[in-house]
Design a protein around this motif. Structure first.
Motif, mmCIF file in Angstrom:
data_model
loop_
_atom_site.group_PDB
_atom_site.id
_atom_site.type_symbol
_atom_site.label_atom_id
_atom_site.label_comp_id
_atom_site.label_asym_id
_atom_site.label_seq_id
_atom_site.Cartn_x
_atom_site.Cartn_y
_atom_site.Cartn_z
ATOM 1 N N ALA A 1 0.861 -1.186 0.000
ATOM 2 C CA ALA A 1 0.000 0.000 0.000
ATOM 3 C C ALA A 1 0.892 1.230 0.000
ATOM 4 O O ALA A 1 1.891 1.277 0.724
ATOM 5 C CB ALA A 1 -0.889 0.007 1.239
ATOM 6 N N PRO A 2 0.567 2.228 -0.826
ATOM 7 C CA PRO A 2 1.415 3.430 -0.879
ATOM 8 C C PRO A 2 1.219 4.289 0.349
ATOM 9 O O PRO A 2 0.130 4.444 0.831
ATOM 10 C CB PRO A 2 0.915 4.144 -2.151
ATOM 11 N N ALA A 3 2.281 4.836 0.845
ATOM 12 C CA ALA A 3 2.187 5.749 1.983
ATOM 13 C C ALA A 3 3.383 6.701 1.936
ATOM 14 O O ALA A 3 4.523 6.258 1.879
ATOM 15 C CB ALA A 3 2.196 4.973 3.308
ATOM 16 N N LEU A 4 3.120 7.985 2.026
ATOM 17 C CA LEU A 4 4.154 9.014 2.059
ATOM 18 C C LEU A 4 5.150 8.876 0.913
ATOM 19 O O LEU A 4 6.359 9.028 1.071
ATOM 20 C CB LEU A 4 4.903 8.955 3.412
ATOM 21 N N GLY A 5 4.632 8.563 -0.258
ATOM 22 C CA GLY A 5 5.481 8.466 -1.426
ATOM 23 C C GLY A 5 6.196 7.153 -1.556
ATOM 24 O O GLY A 5 6.882 6.925 -2.528
ATOM 25 N N LEU A 6 6.155 6.309 -0.499
ATOM 26 C CA LEU A 6 6.786 5.006 -0.563
ATOM 27 C C LEU A 6 5.679 3.965 -0.633
ATOM 28 O O LEU A 6 4.518 4.285 -0.833
ATOM 29 C CB LEU A 6 7.656 4.790 0.687
ATOM 30 N N ARG A 7 6.025 2.700 -0.435
ATOM 31 C CA ARG A 7 5.008 1.656 -0.391
ATOM 32 C C ARG A 7 5.208 0.872 0.907
ATOM 33 O O ARG A 7 6.208 0.204 1.095
ATOM 34 C CB ARG A 7 5.122 0.713 -1.589
ATOM 35 N N THR A 8 4.244 1.026 1.832
ATOM 36 C CA THR A 8 4.284 0.194 3.019
ATOM 37 C C THR A 8 3.803 -1.174 2.593
ATOM 38 O O THR A 8 3.061 -1.315 1.621
ATOM 39 C CB THR A 8 3.354 0.760 4.113
ATOM 40 N N SER A 9 4.240 -2.212 3.281
ATOM 41 C CA SER A 9 3.792 -3.535 2.885
ATOM 42 C C SER A 9 3.698 -4.463 4.074
ATOM 43 O O SER A 9 4.310 -4.238 5.115
ATOM 44 C CB SER A 9 4.723 -4.140 1.824
ATOM 45 N N ALA A 10 2.917 -5.495 3.892
ATOM 46 C CA ALA A 10 2.788 -6.561 4.882
ATOM 47 C C ALA A 10 2.726 -7.859 4.110
ATOM 48 O O ALA A 10 2.409 -7.883 2.924
ATOM 49 C CB ALA A 10 1.522 -6.372 5.717
ATOM 50 N N ARG A 11 3.055 -8.926 4.791
ATOM 51 C CA ARG A 11 2.943 -10.226 4.140
ATOM 52 C C ARG A 11 1.842 -11.031 4.824
ATOM 53 O O ARG A 11 1.595 -10.876 6.020
ATOM 54 C CB ARG A 11 4.280 -10.966 4.191
ATOM 55 N N VAL A 12 1.218 -11.871 4.044
ATOM 56 C CA VAL A 12 0.174 -12.748 4.571
ATOM 57 C C VAL A 12 0.691 -14.175 4.516
ATOM 58 O O VAL A 12 1.050 -14.671 3.443
ATOM 59 C CB VAL A 12 -1.131 -12.622 3.753
ATOM 60 N N GLU A 13 0.792 -14.783 5.658
ATOM 61 C CA GLU A 13 1.217 -16.173 5.721
ATOM 62 C C GLU A 13 0.007 -17.055 6.032
ATOM 63 O O GLU A 13 -0.803 -16.729 6.904
ATOM 64 C CB GLU A 13 2.284 -16.366 6.812
ATOM 65 N N ARG A 14 -0.077 -18.153 5.318
ATOM 66 C CA ARG A 14 -1.175 -19.088 5.559
ATOM 67 C C ARG A 14 -0.586 -20.387 6.081
ATOM 68 O O ARG A 14 0.481 -20.826 5.647
ATOM 69 C CB ARG A 14 -1.995 -19.334 4.296
#
Length: 343
Positions: free
Chosen positions: A13-26
């Protein structure tokens, strides 16, 4: 039951000109359709450029699935949202969307797929698939309470839902067993006066959506369950007292009987109906342990169809006909038994 298989997907997800991210583990991509197996989706922070920041508490997740052969619930975990999927009892493919919304209101959606497979294993070799056995104490207690209540409620007047053609000693056991495994909602309760307003239902599955067996609840064959053989040759919607005794229950010591356990007798002189069964109710009314049973029809010309009787165990122990006394030294008393799904 947790299934350890890690498969990662990336959310960004973009935030403050960068891209914040998370990973989804199943934790799994396949579950047995046994009504209780579960797997989880964990939303966790993902490192970018060697840096990682914790997910804010306001990060939320939701998971929608179709068809509804599995259920999902999402909540907060130690490092981010967690969505747990619990298998139903119907095999098939499940698809859905995992929706994650971060602290900035930015939304990422990830498609998910999961397969529910039929679980025919019989690890204890007792003839019943593992998926049918009630493996939680809560479910065992729920079944016992409903089974005892329903059996006792047939005295003195059987409920119309118990067909007359099935009214005998084994029929009482089958009727209470099947009804105990149902969902007891408003429509089921209509017209029934039972003191079970707060009794929980069995959660693992509910009749007729019984894993592997469907509506064929009763085993009518010896030996372990053969997943490769035709179901109809080993299970049926009905079973005689002899088959209930030989293939559906396990013996328990007389001093260890619990409410919902069964008593069996053998009378070789009773042609065609040599086995007789009763339900052990325990102490329902503070007057001591009781049993309830159907006498069975009188096979003589003009004989009655039989009635339901409810006796204190103390009175049965002093029955005028010694062959009906539930004593270990009585050769006609086979013993106390417990349903295999409870063992």
């Amino acid at each position: 039951m947790k299934w350890a298989l890690a498969i990662a997907a990336v959310l960004a997800a973009p935030a403050l000109g960068l891209r914040t991210s998370a990973r989804v583990e199943r934790s799994a991509s396949e579950l047995p359709a046994d009504g209780s197996a579960s797997m989880s989706f964990h939303v966790q922070p993902r490192s970018l450029l060697g840096l990682s920041a914790p997910l804010l508490p306001s990060t939320r997740a939701s998971l929608s699935l179709s068809p509804s052969i599995a259920r999902a619930a999402c909540g907060a975990g130690a490092h981010g949202p967690v969505c747990t999927v619990v298998a139903g009892t119907t095999p098939g493919e499940v698809r859905g969307t995992l929706r994650v919304e971060d602290a900035l209101g930015l939304v990422t959606q990830v498609p998910v797929e999961l397969r529910l497979r039929a679980d025919d294993s019989d690890t204890d070799q007792d003839g019943f698939p593992d998926a049918v056995e009630l493996d939680s104490e809560d479910d065992r207690q729920a079944f016992r309470r409903w089974f005892v209540t329903l059996a006792a409620a047939q005295y003195p007047t059987p409920h119309p839902h118990w067909p007359e053609v099935h009214r005998d000693c084994a029929g009482l056991l089958r009727f209470a067993y099947k009804e105990a495994l149902k969902a007891h909602g408003a429509s089921w309760r209509k017209g029934r006066e039972l003191n079970t307003a707060s009794a929980p239902d069995v959660r693992k599955y509910q009749y007729p959506a019984v894993p592997v067996l469907g509506d064929k609840l009763f085993r009518v064959a010896a030996g372990a369950h053969d997943a490769q053989g035709p179901l109809e040759s080993a299970f049926s919607t009905s079973a005689s007292a002899r088959w209930l005794l030989s293939a559906n229950v396990v013996r328990v010591p007389s001093g260890s009987a619990l409410p919902g356990d069964l008593l069996f007798f053998e009378d070789p002189e009773a042609r065609g109906m040599s086995y007789h069964s009763m339900v052990y109710l325990g102490d329902l009314d503070g007057l001591g342990p009781e049993v309830v049973y159907h006498t069975g029809p009188d096979s003589r010309p003009g004989g009655s169809r039989g009635i339901v009787k409810r006796l204190r165990l103390e009175d049965l122990l002093s029955h005028p006909d010694e062959k009906w006394r539930p004593r270990d030294d009585n050769p006609h008393f086979v013993g106390f038994y417990r349903w295999k799904i409870l063992d």
